[in-house]
Scaffold this motif. Structure first.
Motif, PDB file in Angstrom:
ATOM      1  N   ALA A 136       0.800  -1.225   0.000  1.00  0.00           N
ATOM      2  CA  ALA A 136       0.000   0.000   0.000  1.00  0.00           C
ATOM      3  C   ALA A 136       0.833   1.276   0.000  1.00  0.00           C
ATOM      4  N   SER A 137       2.129   1.175   0.259  1.00  0.00           N
ATOM      5  CA  SER A 137       2.973   2.369   0.296  1.00  0.00           C
ATOM      6  C   SER A 137       4.353   2.059  -0.261  1.00  0.00           C
ATOM      7  N   VAL A 138       5.079   3.100  -0.586  1.00  0.00           N
ATOM      8  CA  VAL A 138       6.429   2.932  -1.123  1.00  0.00           C
ATOM      9  C   VAL A 138       7.337   2.264  -0.098  1.00  0.00           C
ATOM     10  N   GLY A 143      12.611  -5.007   0.863  1.00  0.00           N
ATOM     11  CA  GLY A 143      12.700  -6.459   0.872  1.00  0.00           C
ATOM     12  C   GLY A 143      11.930  -7.147  -0.235  1.00  0.00           C
ATOM     13  N   LYS A 144      11.189  -6.371  -1.033  1.00  0.00           N
ATOM     14  CA  LYS A 144      10.398  -6.956  -2.116  1.00  0.00           C
ATOM     15  C   LYS A 144      11.237  -7.060  -3.395  1.00  0.00           C
ATOM     16  N   THR A 145      10.745  -7.845  -4.345  1.00  0.00           N
ATOM     17  CA  THR A 145      11.419  -8.021  -5.637  1.00  0.00           C
ATOM     18  C   THR A 145      10.580  -7.379  -6.730  1.00  0.00           C
ATOM     19  N   ILE A 146      11.176  -6.422  -7.433  1.00  0.00           N
ATOM     20  CA  ILE A 146      10.491  -5.678  -8.489  1.00  0.00           C
ATOM     21  C   ILE A 146      11.232  -5.897  -9.805  1.00  0.00           C
ATOM     22  N   ALA A 147      10.476  -6.176 -10.851  1.00  0.00           N
ATOM     23  CA  ALA A 147      11.070  -6.488 -12.155  1.00  0.00           C
ATOM     24  C   ALA A 147      11.080  -5.275 -13.081  1.00  0.00           C
ATOM     25  N   GLU A 165      15.794   8.180  -4.768  1.00  0.00           N
ATOM     26  CA  GLU A 165      15.212   9.407  -4.220  1.00  0.00           C
ATOM     27  C   GLU A 165      14.378   9.125  -2.974  1.00  0.00           C
ATOM     28  N   LYS A 166      13.847   7.906  -2.878  1.00  0.00           N
ATOM     29  CA  LYS A 166      13.048   7.514  -1.710  1.00  0.00           C
ATOM     30  C   LYS A 166      13.923   6.864  -0.626  1.00  0.00           C
TER      31      LYS A 166
END
Length: 351
Positions: A136-138, A143-147, A165-166
């Motif tokens: 639900a938030s940035v 720890g997540k995997t983003i492609a 930047e975050k």
């Protein structure tokens, strides 16, 4: 035997030498001019992606707008999954023109030391970070995997710059997958989302239950950023400006036709995607994808200095590249002028 005075012989010899020198000078000039403009090419090799964000190229090919304007020039096409591999083909000499993301376009210019030129836009918008519904938030990306489609491609740079930047650099696993593999991996739970171009962001949402966490439009002034542009090998542009101009005329016609015939444009693009990738899109995915993009020859040149900085922020390159000489909008502006359309003016990118 007839004889000639010595002065007459000397005059004749000097005249001959003068004529020979003039001929040699003309030959050098002719050779230079020939190297600069050799007329229409016998063949032009064009690369693009089987993505909705490459709609002008897909329609230009399928509706023969390119072929009609090229006349006797043979059109050869090749498809790619992402920009870096297309750049390698372009710089390796197996492509002449590439529809490509803005990030790899800049990297191609840098890598080749100016051997490619930006000549047109194609599509703005159409890229999103889509994730599992539970995110639900940035901050929850930790720890997540983003492609992303490929290392250093446009979306890869956008994601890494966003994470930096975050203050999330190094805290999110970024993996590079071909777009169809990302859809499969998301369904299997192997990735938690992706920063993807259309139609793949819409496919994850419509076909696999993902949701939008970040629409890249929200990160740019007026929501406009160059997703797909056209670049050309500088040598090809110098040798065959007429061919480049013909291609750009075909692109503009493809864009105009698509805007006037939106339903048919979706059908043509869907047919091209099925032919090139083996699968077509559902009406819902098509509608959502087209709603997220703008077809335009405007490359949004004002954004390129920021894009060059983004590559540094993302860690793709070590320093901001000087974009002087990156663009040559001469052929495009001739096409636009013939249609009484505004010219593209980008002095900061010109030679």
């Amino acid at each position: 035997m007839r004889t000639f005075p010595r002065t007459r012989l000397l005059a004749s010899a000097l005249a001959a030498l003068t004529a020979l020198g003039a001929l040699a000078g003309c030959s050098r000039a002719d050779r230079t001019e020939a190297a600069a403009n050799q007329g229409a090419a016998g063949e032009v090799r064009v690369g693009f992606f089987p993505n909705v964000t490459h709609t002008p190229a897909l329609i230009g090919v399928k509706k023969n707008f390119f072929a009609q304007n090229l006349g006797g020039t043979k059109l050869t096409t090749q498809t790619f999954n992402a920009g870096p591999s297309e750049v390698n083909a372009l710089l390796g000499g197996s492509l002449d023109v590439a529809f490509i993301g803005s990030g790899p376009a800049i990297n191609a210019f840098t890598k080749s030391k100016g051997a490619i030129q930006l000549v047109s836009g194609a599509v703005t918008g159409g890229a999103q970070l889509v994730v599992k519904p539970g995110i639900a938030s940035v901050d929850q990306l930790k720890g997540k995997t983003i492609a992303t489609p490929q290392l250093a491609n446009t979306q890869d740079v956008a994601l890494k710059k966003f994470l930096a930047e975050k203050h999330l650099a190094g805290q999110v696993n970024v993996t590079n997958l071909d777009n169809p593999k990302t859809l499969d991996a998301f369904r299997k739970g192997e990735v938690d989302g992706g920063w993807l171009p259309e139609p793949w962001s819409s496919r994850l949402i419509t076909d696999a239950g993902a949701k939008v966490l970040v629409d890249e439009k929200s990160l740019w002034p007026e929501g406009r950023f160059p997703t797909t542009v056209a670049i050309v090998r500088s040598e090809f542009l110098k040798q065959h400006p007429d061919t480049v101009r013909a291609l750009l005329k075909g692109e503009l016609q493809a864009i105009d036709w698509a805007k006037k015939n939106p339903a048919e444009a979706k059908t043509v693009v869907n047919g091209a995607l099925k032919e090139l990738s083996g699968s077509s899109l559902s009406p819902a995915v098509l509608d959502r994808s087209f709603a997220n993009i703008e077809l335009t020859t405007d490359p949004v040149p004002a954004q390129f200095p920021q894009l060059a900085k983004d590559s540094v922020t993302a860690g793709v390159v070590g320093e901001v590249v000087d974009l002087k000489g990156f663009a040559d909008f001469g052929p495009l502006n001739e096409v636009l002028k013939a249609q009484q359309l505004p010219a593209v003016n980008a002095p900061e990118l010109a030679k």
